[in-house]
Design a protein around this motif. Structure first.
Motif, PDB file in Angstrom:
ATOM      1  N   PHE A  38      84.480  -9.434 118.464  1.00 40.55           N
ATOM      2  CA  PHE A  38      85.859  -9.897 118.450  1.00 40.55           C
ATOM      3  C   PHE A  38      85.962 -11.415 118.413  1.00 40.55           C
ATOM      4  O   PHE A  38      86.596 -11.979 117.525  1.00 40.55           O
ATOM      5  N   ILE A  39      85.357 -12.074 119.359  1.00 44.91           N
ATOM      6  CA  ILE A  39      85.565 -13.517 119.504  1.00 44.91           C
ATOM      7  C   ILE A  39      85.046 -14.276 118.288  1.00 44.91           C
ATOM      8  O   ILE A  39      85.746 -15.126 117.727  1.00 44.91           O
ATOM      9  N   ILE A  44      86.286 -17.206 113.100  1.00 43.65           N
ATOM     10  CA  ILE A  44      86.013 -17.395 111.672  1.00 43.65           C
ATOM     11  C   ILE A  44      87.218 -17.010 110.811  1.00 43.65           C
ATOM     12  O   ILE A  44      87.564 -17.713 109.866  1.00 43.65           O
ATOM     13  N   CYS A  45      87.879 -15.902 111.123  1.00 44.87           N
ATOM     14  CA  CYS A  45      88.983 -15.421 110.285  1.00 44.87           C
ATOM     15  C   CYS A  45      90.271 -16.218 110.479  1.00 44.87           C
ATOM     16  O   CYS A  45      91.066 -16.321 109.548  1.00 44.87           O
ATOM     17  N   ARG A  46      90.489 -16.716 111.652  1.00 45.48           N
ATOM     18  CA  ARG A  46      91.711 -17.416 112.033  1.00 45.48           C
ATOM     19  C   ARG A  46      92.942 -16.600 111.662  1.00 45.48           C
ATOM     20  O   ARG A  46      93.160 -15.547 112.191  1.00 45.48           O
ATOM     21  N   TYR A  51      90.513 -10.875 105.931  1.00 48.91           N
ATOM     22  CA  TYR A  51      89.142 -10.828 106.437  1.00 48.91           C
ATOM     23  C   TYR A  51      89.044 -10.319 107.870  1.00 48.91           C
ATOM     24  O   TYR A  51      88.001 -10.465 108.493  1.00 48.91           O
ATOM     25  N   TYR A  52      90.093  -9.747 108.404  1.00 47.45           N
ATOM     26  CA  TYR A  52      90.069  -9.251 109.774  1.00 47.45           C
ATOM     27  C   TYR A  52      89.060  -8.118 109.923  1.00 47.45           C
ATOM     28  O   TYR A  52      88.922  -7.270 109.053  1.00 47.45           O
ATOM     29  N   ILE A  56      89.897  -7.063 115.502  1.00 42.71           N
ATOM     30  CA  ILE A  56      91.008  -8.019 115.411  1.00 42.71           C
ATOM     31  C   ILE A  56      92.274  -7.325 114.910  1.00 42.71           C
ATOM     32  O   ILE A  56      93.375  -7.590 115.397  1.00 42.71           O
ATOM     33  N   GLY A  57      92.124  -6.424 113.961  1.00 39.75           N
ATOM     34  CA  GLY A  57      93.288  -5.680 113.473  1.00 39.75           C
ATOM     35  C   GLY A  57      93.947  -4.857 114.561  1.00 39.75           C
ATOM     36  O   GLY A  57      95.177  -4.827 114.671  1.00 39.75           O
TER      37      GLY A  57
END
Length: 106
Positions: A38-39, A44-46, A51-52, A56-57
């Motif tokens: 996750f972190i 990286i994706c911001r 790109y999640y 993160i999604g």
């Protein structure tokens, strides 16, 4: 080598079977680590949603403005994420347990 084994036979018949639990543990952790990372992925994706990762999604579904609409989808997604990990663990569990129980003689 005293019994006539070559180096490859020693590796395949002694070393590899003894290291099965370590190999299985490495496979499990190397699969689970990136799957739920996750972190690092968040940094990286911001804000680029293309790109999640899955984690993160799912986290984005639980933000204040989306929680009422997406909570059931979040629960379904959490179940879908756990299925490949559970299947992989079920297939590799016998090797892991064999290695753990083989260490105790008696």
């Amino acid at each position: 080598m005293i019994d006539g084994c070559t180096r490859w036979q020693i590796f395949w018949k002694i070393t590899l079977p003894l290291s099965k639990p370590v190999i299985v543990y490495t496979v499990l952790t190397s699969f689970i680590g990136p799957w739920v990372d996750f972190i690092f992925a968040k940094v990286i994706c911001r804000a680029n949603a293309d790109y999640y990762t899955v984690a993160i999604g799912l986290w984005r579904m639980l933000e204040k403005e989306y929680i009422d609409n997406w909570y059931t989808c979040f629960a379904a997604g959490a179940v879908l994420i756990s299925i490949p990990i559970a299947v992989l663990f079920m297939f590799l569990q016998k090797y892991y347990v064999d290695g753990m129980s083989g260490a105790v003689k008696g």
